[in-house]
Design a protein around this motif. Structure first.
Motif, short mmCIF file in Angstrom:
data_model
loop_
_atom_site.label_atom_id
_atom_site.label_comp_id
_atom_site.label_asym_id
_atom_site.label_seq_id
_atom_site.Cartn_x
_atom_site.Cartn_y
_atom_site.Cartn_z
N SER A 205 26.18 32.03 -36.04
CA SER A 205 26.35 31.12 -34.90
C SER A 205 25.30 31.50 -33.87
N THR A 206 24.38 30.62 -33.58
CA THR A 206 23.28 30.93 -32.68
C THR A 206 23.69 30.70 -31.23
N ILE A 207 22.96 31.34 -30.35
CA ILE A 207 23.23 31.19 -28.92
C ILE A 207 22.93 29.77 -28.44
N PHE A 208 22.07 29.06 -29.18
CA PHE A 208 21.66 27.72 -28.77
C PHE A 208 22.69 26.65 -29.17
N THR A 209 23.47 26.93 -30.22
CA THR A 209 24.47 25.95 -30.67
C THR A 209 25.89 26.31 -30.24
N THR A 210 26.23 27.59 -30.28
CA THR A 210 27.59 28.03 -29.96
C THR A 210 27.74 28.43 -28.50
N GLY A 211 26.68 29.01 -27.92
CA GLY A 211 26.77 29.52 -26.57
C GLY A 211 27.43 30.89 -26.54
N VAL A 212 27.67 31.40 -25.34
CA VAL A 212 28.25 32.73 -25.15
C VAL A 212 29.65 32.58 -24.59
N SER A 213 30.60 33.33 -25.14
CA SER A 213 31.97 33.27 -24.64
C SER A 213 32.04 33.81 -23.22
N ARG A 214 33.09 33.43 -22.52
CA ARG A 214 33.26 33.86 -21.12
C ARG A 214 33.36 35.39 -21.03
N GLU A 215 34.04 36.01 -22.01
CA GLU A 215 34.23 37.46 -21.98
C GLU A 215 32.91 38.20 -22.17
N MET A 216 31.99 37.61 -22.93
CA MET A 216 30.73 38.29 -23.24
C MET A 216 29.58 37.82 -22.38
N PHE A 217 29.84 36.96 -21.40
CA PHE A 217 28.75 36.40 -20.59
C PHE A 217 28.01 37.49 -19.83
N ALA A 218 28.76 38.40 -19.18
CA ALA A 218 28.11 39.48 -18.41
C ALA A 218 27.28 40.38 -19.31
N VAL A 219 27.79 40.65 -20.52
CA VAL A 219 27.04 41.48 -21.47
C VAL A 219 25.76 40.78 -21.90
N ALA A 220 25.84 39.46 -22.12
CA ALA A 220 24.66 38.70 -22.53
C ALA A 220 23.60 38.69 -21.42
N VAL A 221 24.06 38.52 -20.17
CA VAL A 221 23.12 38.52 -19.04
C VAL A 221 22.45 39.88 -18.91
N TRP A 222 23.26 40.94 -18.97
CA TRP A 222 22.70 42.30 -18.87
C TRP A 222 21.72 42.56 -20.01
N SER A 223 22.06 42.13 -21.22
CA SER A 223 21.17 42.34 -22.37
C SER A 223 19.87 41.58 -22.20
N GLY A 224 19.94 40.38 -21.59
CA GLY A 224 18.73 39.62 -21.33
C GLY A 224 17.81 40.33 -20.34
N VAL A 225 18.40 40.89 -19.29
CA VAL A 225 17.61 41.65 -18.31
C VAL A 225 17.01 42.89 -18.97
N ALA A 226 17.81 43.58 -19.79
CA ALA A 226 17.31 44.77 -20.49
C ALA A 226 16.19 44.41 -21.46
N LEU A 227 16.31 43.26 -22.12
CA LEU A 227 15.27 42.80 -23.05
C LEU A 227 13.97 42.55 -22.31
N LEU A 228 14.03 41.85 -21.19
CA LEU A 228 12.82 41.58 -20.42
C LEU A 228 12.19 42.88 -19.93
N THR A 229 13.02 43.81 -19.45
CA THR A 229 12.52 45.11 -18.98
C THR A 229 11.85 45.88 -20.11
N ALA A 230 12.50 45.90 -21.28
CA ALA A 230 11.94 46.63 -22.42
C ALA A 230 10.63 46.03 -22.90
N LEU A 231 10.53 44.71 -22.88
CA LEU A 231 9.28 44.07 -23.29
C LEU A 231 8.14 44.43 -22.35
N ILE A 232 8.41 44.41 -21.04
CA ILE A 232 7.38 44.76 -20.07
C ILE A 232 6.96 46.22 -20.23
#
Length: 323
Positions: A205-232
Protein backbone atom coordinates in the motif's frame (compact mmCIF):
# COMPACT_ATOMS: atom_id res chain seq x y z
CA UNK A 1 38.67 15.65 16.29
CA UNK A 2 38.21 16.58 19.94
CA UNK A 3 38.33 13.25 21.76
CA UNK A 4 36.76 14.84 24.85
CA UNK A 5 33.60 15.88 23.06
CA UNK A 6 31.74 12.91 24.54
CA UNK A 7 32.60 11.85 28.08
CA UNK A 8 31.56 8.68 29.87
CA UNK A 9 29.02 10.70 31.87
CA UNK A 10 27.54 12.02 28.61
CA UNK A 11 27.22 8.49 27.26
CA UNK A 12 25.49 7.38 30.45
CA UNK A 13 23.14 10.37 30.28
CA UNK A 14 22.09 9.47 26.73
CA UNK A 15 21.60 5.83 27.71
CA UNK A 16 19.46 6.88 30.71
CA UNK A 17 17.33 9.19 28.54
CA UNK A 18 16.79 6.41 26.01
CA UNK A 19 15.75 4.00 28.76
CA UNK A 20 13.34 6.63 30.11
CA UNK A 21 11.82 7.12 26.65
CA UNK A 22 11.25 3.37 26.28
CA UNK A 23 9.62 3.21 29.71
CA UNK A 24 7.39 6.23 29.08
CA UNK A 25 6.32 4.81 25.75
CA UNK A 26 5.51 1.44 27.30
CA UNK A 27 3.43 3.06 30.06
CA UNK A 28 1.54 5.67 28.06
CA UNK A 29 1.58 4.95 24.33
CA UNK A 30 -1.07 2.40 23.32
CA UNK A 31 -0.03 -0.43 21.04
CA UNK A 32 -1.57 -0.08 17.60
CA UNK A 33 -3.49 -3.14 16.39
CA UNK A 34 -1.82 -5.09 13.59
CA UNK A 35 -3.35 -4.18 10.24
CA UNK A 36 -2.07 -7.28 8.45
CA UNK A 37 0.38 -10.15 8.68
CA UNK A 38 3.48 -8.98 6.81
CA UNK A 39 5.29 -12.30 7.09
CA UNK A 40 5.69 -14.37 3.93
CA UNK A 41 5.70 -17.70 5.77
CA UNK A 42 5.86 -16.98 9.52
CA UNK A 43 3.92 -14.35 11.50
CA UNK A 44 5.42 -10.88 11.53
CA UNK A 45 6.93 -9.70 14.88
CA UNK A 46 3.93 -7.58 15.89
CA UNK A 47 1.85 -10.80 15.90
CA UNK A 48 4.20 -12.88 18.03
CA UNK A 49 2.36 -14.33 21.07
CA UNK A 50 4.18 -12.52 23.88
CA UNK A 51 2.93 -10.96 27.09
CA UNK A 52 3.09 -7.13 27.19
CA UNK A 53 6.10 -7.18 29.54
CA UNK A 54 8.12 -9.68 27.49
CA UNK A 55 7.03 -7.85 24.35
CA UNK A 56 8.73 -4.68 25.58
CA UNK A 57 11.72 -6.50 27.10
CA UNK A 58 12.48 -8.16 23.76
CA UNK A 59 11.94 -4.89 21.89
CA UNK A 60 14.17 -2.82 24.19
CA UNK A 61 16.78 -5.57 24.25
CA UNK A 62 17.05 -5.71 20.46
CA UNK A 63 17.26 -1.93 20.21
CA UNK A 64 19.97 -1.86 22.89
CA UNK A 65 22.02 -4.71 21.40
CA UNK A 66 22.26 -2.93 18.04
CA UNK A 67 23.99 0.09 19.64
CA UNK A 68 27.21 -1.73 20.73
CA UNK A 69 27.01 -3.70 17.47
CA UNK A 70 27.31 -0.44 15.52
CA UNK A 71 30.24 0.59 17.72
CA UNK A 72 32.03 -2.70 17.05
CA UNK A 73 31.30 -2.51 13.31
CA UNK A 74 32.82 0.96 13.18
CA UNK A 75 35.78 -0.13 15.30
CA UNK A 76 36.55 -3.01 12.92
CA UNK A 77 35.83 -1.36 9.55
CA UNK A 78 36.57 2.31 10.44
CA UNK A 79 33.59 3.92 8.74
CA UNK A 80 34.17 7.00 10.90
CA UNK A 81 37.42 8.83 11.52
CA UNK A 82 36.97 8.61 15.27
CA UNK A 83 37.05 6.01 18.01
CA UNK A 84 34.15 7.73 19.79
CA UNK A 85 30.76 5.94 19.56
CA UNK A 86 29.07 8.70 17.54
CA UNK A 87 27.16 6.26 15.34
CA UNK A 88 25.62 4.42 18.30
CA UNK A 89 24.94 7.63 20.24
CA UNK A 90 22.80 9.01 17.43
CA UNK A 91 21.17 5.70 16.51
CA UNK A 92 19.95 4.93 20.03
CA UNK A 93 18.05 8.22 20.61
CA UNK A 94 16.58 8.08 17.09
CA UNK A 95 15.15 4.64 17.82
CA UNK A 96 13.97 5.33 21.36
CA UNK A 97 12.48 8.76 20.61
CA UNK A 98 10.13 7.16 18.11
CA UNK A 99 7.77 5.78 20.74
CA UNK A 100 5.92 3.77 18.11
CA UNK A 101 9.13 1.70 17.83
CA UNK A 102 10.38 1.71 21.42
CA UNK A 103 7.15 1.24 23.37
CA UNK A 104 6.17 -2.17 21.99
CA UNK A 105 7.70 -4.85 19.80
CA UNK A 106 7.63 -3.93 16.13
CA UNK A 107 9.47 -5.28 13.12
CA UNK A 108 11.98 -2.39 13.14
CA UNK A 109 14.57 -3.74 15.64
CA UNK A 110 14.04 -7.32 14.42
CA UNK A 111 14.71 -6.33 10.81
CA UNK A 112 17.73 -4.25 11.84
CA UNK A 113 19.22 -6.98 14.04
CA UNK A 114 18.86 -9.46 11.17
CA UNK A 115 20.29 -7.09 8.55
CA UNK A 116 23.36 -5.96 10.50
CA UNK A 117 25.14 -9.34 10.06
CA UNK A 118 24.29 -9.15 6.34
CA UNK A 119 25.82 -5.67 6.11
CA UNK A 120 28.93 -6.88 7.96
CA UNK A 121 29.19 -9.74 5.44
CA UNK A 122 29.10 -7.21 2.59
CA UNK A 123 31.85 -5.19 4.28
CA UNK A 124 33.90 -8.38 4.75
CA UNK A 125 33.56 -9.26 1.07
CA UNK A 126 35.09 -5.96 -0.06
CA UNK A 127 37.72 -6.57 -2.74
CA UNK A 128 38.19 -10.23 -1.84
CA UNK A 129 39.25 -12.55 -4.63
CA UNK A 130 36.69 -15.10 -3.49
CA UNK A 131 33.73 -13.60 -1.64
CA UNK A 132 31.29 -16.45 -2.13
CA UNK A 133 31.06 -17.32 1.58
CA UNK A 134 30.19 -13.85 2.91
CA UNK A 135 27.83 -13.24 -0.02
CA UNK A 136 26.09 -16.58 0.62
CA UNK A 137 25.78 -15.72 4.32
CA UNK A 138 24.40 -12.28 3.47
CA UNK A 139 21.77 -13.78 1.19
CA UNK A 140 20.85 -16.38 3.82
CA UNK A 141 20.22 -13.61 6.37
CA UNK A 142 17.90 -11.90 3.90
CA UNK A 143 16.07 -15.15 3.16
CA UNK A 144 15.59 -15.96 6.85
CA UNK A 145 14.32 -12.45 7.50
CA UNK A 146 11.87 -12.63 4.62
CA UNK A 147 10.16 -15.58 6.30
CA UNK A 148 8.64 -13.23 8.89
CA UNK A 149 8.81 -9.83 7.17
CA UNK A 150 8.24 -8.78 3.59
CA UNK A 151 10.42 -5.72 4.29
CA UNK A 152 13.47 -7.84 3.45
CA UNK A 153 12.44 -8.14 -0.20
CA UNK A 154 13.58 -4.62 -1.27
CA UNK A 155 16.81 -5.10 0.70
CA UNK A 156 17.75 -7.93 -1.67
CA UNK A 157 18.24 -5.29 -4.36
CA UNK A 158 20.13 -3.06 -1.91
CA UNK A 159 22.44 -5.95 -0.99
CA UNK A 160 23.13 -6.77 -4.64
CA UNK A 161 23.97 -3.13 -5.45
CA UNK A 162 26.09 -2.85 -2.29
CA UNK A 163 28.14 -5.89 -3.28
CA UNK A 164 28.83 -4.19 -6.61
CA UNK A 165 29.88 -0.99 -4.82
CA UNK A 166 32.46 -2.83 -2.69
CA UNK A 167 33.66 -4.70 -5.80
CA UNK A 168 32.60 -8.13 -4.57
CA UNK A 169 29.94 -9.11 -7.09
CA UNK A 170 31.23 -11.41 -9.82
CA UNK A 171 29.55 -14.39 -11.56
CA UNK A 172 30.39 -16.88 -8.80
CA UNK A 173 29.31 -14.41 -6.10
CA UNK A 174 26.08 -13.84 -8.03
CA UNK A 175 25.45 -17.60 -7.99
CA UNK A 176 26.28 -17.74 -4.27
CA UNK A 177 23.74 -15.00 -3.60
CA UNK A 178 21.08 -16.83 -5.56
CA UNK A 179 21.77 -20.08 -3.72
CA UNK A 180 21.66 -18.27 -0.37
CA UNK A 181 18.25 -16.81 -1.16
CA UNK A 182 16.87 -20.17 -2.31
CA UNK A 183 18.49 -22.49 0.26
CA UNK A 184 16.33 -21.51 3.26
CA UNK A 185 13.06 -22.01 1.39
CA UNK A 186 14.37 -25.18 -0.26
CA UNK A 187 15.18 -26.73 3.14
CA UNK A 188 11.85 -25.74 4.69
CA UNK A 189 9.86 -27.11 1.76
CA UNK A 190 12.06 -30.17 1.30
CA UNK A 191 11.72 -31.32 4.91
CA UNK A 192 8.01 -30.56 4.96
CA UNK A 193 8.36 -27.91 7.68
CA UNK A 194 6.19 -25.59 5.62
CA UNK A 195 3.90 -26.24 2.71
CA UNK A 196 3.18 -24.26 -0.41
CA UNK A 197 -0.10 -23.06 1.12
CA UNK A 198 1.76 -21.51 4.07
CA UNK A 199 3.10 -18.76 1.81
CA UNK A 200 1.39 -15.37 1.93
CA UNK A 201 1.22 -12.79 -0.81
CA UNK A 202 2.98 -9.52 0.22
CA UNK A 203 0.63 -6.68 1.21
CA UNK A 204 1.54 -3.43 -0.54
CA UNK A 205 0.00 0.00 0.00
CA UNK A 206 1.75 3.15 -1.17
CA UNK A 207 1.67 6.52 0.53
CA UNK A 208 0.18 8.01 -2.64
CA UNK A 209 -2.86 5.69 -2.76
CA UNK A 210 -3.51 4.74 0.87
CA UNK A 211 -2.15 7.76 2.72
CA UNK A 212 -0.92 7.78 6.32
CA UNK A 213 -3.08 6.78 9.27
CA UNK A 214 -3.81 9.36 11.96
CA UNK A 215 -1.77 7.42 14.53
CA UNK A 216 1.31 7.33 12.29
CA UNK A 217 1.05 10.87 10.91
CA UNK A 218 3.55 12.37 13.39
CA UNK A 219 6.00 9.52 12.70
CA UNK A 220 5.67 10.06 8.95
CA UNK A 221 6.29 13.81 9.29
CA UNK A 222 9.32 13.24 11.52
CA UNK A 223 10.68 10.62 9.11
CA UNK A 224 10.25 13.06 6.22
CA UNK A 225 12.25 15.72 8.07
CA UNK A 226 14.91 13.14 8.97
CA UNK A 227 15.06 12.01 5.33
CA UNK A 228 15.61 15.55 4.07
CA UNK A 229 18.28 16.15 6.74
CA UNK A 230 20.07 12.89 5.91
CA UNK A 231 20.07 13.65 2.19
CA UNK A 232 21.59 17.09 2.76
CA UNK A 233 24.21 15.69 5.14
CA UNK A 234 24.99 12.82 2.75
CA UNK A 235 25.87 15.31 0.03
CA UNK A 236 27.81 17.51 2.48
CA UNK A 237 29.75 14.58 3.95
CA UNK A 238 30.21 12.98 0.55
CA UNK A 239 32.57 15.78 -0.51
CA UNK A 240 34.98 14.85 2.28
CA UNK A 241 34.52 11.11 1.78
CA UNK A 242 35.22 11.39 -1.94
CA UNK A 243 38.66 12.80 -1.18
CA UNK A 244 39.43 10.09 1.38
CA UNK A 245 40.01 6.35 1.43
CA UNK A 246 38.02 4.60 -1.30
CA UNK A 247 37.28 1.54 0.85
CA UNK A 248 35.85 3.66 3.68
CA UNK A 249 33.82 5.56 1.10
CA UNK A 250 32.51 2.23 -0.17
CA UNK A 251 31.43 1.17 3.34
CA UNK A 252 29.60 4.46 3.83
CA UNK A 253 27.91 4.07 0.46
CA UNK A 254 26.65 0.62 1.48
CA UNK A 255 24.86 2.19 4.48
CA UNK A 256 23.61 4.97 2.19
CA UNK A 257 22.14 2.40 -0.21
CA UNK A 258 20.36 0.52 2.57
CA UNK A 259 19.08 3.76 4.12
CA UNK A 260 17.71 5.13 0.86
CA UNK A 261 16.16 1.75 0.07
CA UNK A 262 14.44 1.81 3.46
CA UNK A 263 13.10 5.32 2.81
CA UNK A 264 11.72 4.49 -0.64
CA UNK A 265 10.35 1.10 0.45
CA UNK A 266 8.57 2.68 3.44
CA UNK A 267 6.70 5.00 1.07
CA UNK A 268 5.74 2.06 -1.14
CA UNK A 269 4.74 -0.10 1.84
CA UNK A 270 3.21 2.56 4.08
CA UNK A 271 1.11 0.20 6.24
CA UNK A 272 4.36 -1.58 7.12
CA UNK A 273 6.39 1.62 7.48
CA UNK A 274 7.78 0.88 10.94
CA UNK A 275 9.60 -2.21 9.63
CA UNK A 276 11.98 -0.01 7.64
CA UNK A 277 12.69 2.63 10.28
CA UNK A 278 15.45 0.74 12.09
CA UNK A 279 17.61 0.58 8.94
CA UNK A 280 16.57 4.13 8.07
CA UNK A 281 17.73 5.33 11.51
CA UNK A 282 21.23 3.84 11.24
CA UNK A 283 21.62 5.73 7.97
CA UNK A 284 20.49 9.02 9.51
CA UNK A 285 22.71 8.36 12.55
CA UNK A 286 25.74 7.74 10.32
CA UNK A 287 25.23 11.09 8.59
CA UNK A 288 25.13 12.89 11.95
CA UNK A 289 28.22 10.97 13.06
CA UNK A 290 30.11 11.89 9.89
CA UNK A 291 29.21 15.53 10.45
CA UNK A 292 31.28 15.48 13.65
CA UNK A 293 34.13 13.30 12.42
CA UNK A 294 34.72 14.76 8.95
CA UNK A 295 34.27 18.46 9.63
CA UNK A 296 35.67 21.02 12.05
CA UNK A 297 32.60 22.45 13.72
CA UNK A 298 32.32 25.63 15.75
CA UNK A 299 31.28 24.66 19.30
CA UNK A 300 30.68 20.98 18.55
CA UNK A 301 29.48 20.36 22.14
CA UNK A 302 26.53 22.70 21.61
CA UNK A 303 25.67 21.20 18.23
CA UNK A 304 25.86 17.64 19.59
CA UNK A 305 23.51 18.30 22.49
CA UNK A 306 21.22 20.46 20.35
CA UNK A 307 20.70 17.51 17.99
CA UNK A 308 20.02 15.26 20.97
CA UNK A 309 17.49 17.79 22.32
CA UNK A 310 15.68 17.94 18.96
CA UNK A 311 15.46 14.15 18.88
CA UNK A 312 14.15 14.12 22.47
CA UNK A 313 11.50 16.71 21.55
CA UNK A 314 10.07 14.21 19.07
CA UNK A 315 9.45 11.74 21.91
CA UNK A 316 7.80 14.46 23.99
CA UNK A 317 5.52 15.43 21.11
CA UNK A 318 4.48 11.80 20.59
CA UNK A 319 3.68 11.48 24.29
CA UNK A 320 1.32 14.46 24.12
CA UNK A 321 -0.36 13.34 20.90
CA UNK A 322 -0.92 9.80 22.23
CA UNK A 323 -3.40 10.93 24.91
Amino acid sequence: MNTRLITSSGIMAIAALCAAMCLCGYLWVPQLPATADFGIVLPSPDLWPLSPVWNEVLNAGLIAICAPALYLINKHFSLLKSSLPFWALFYLPLMCANLMLSSHLTAAPVVLATLLPAIVAIFSSSRRRNATRPIFFMATCLAIGSLFQQAFIPFVGAAFLSAIVVKAMRPKEFCAMGLGLIAVYWVLLGFGIVGIYDFHRPHLSTIFTTGVSREMFAVAVWSGVALLTALILSLYNGIKLYAGNSQIRGYNNVVNIFGLTAAVAAMCDIDNMTAYLGVFNIWVALQFANLFTLHTLHRPHWIFWLIQAVILSFAVSLLFTSF
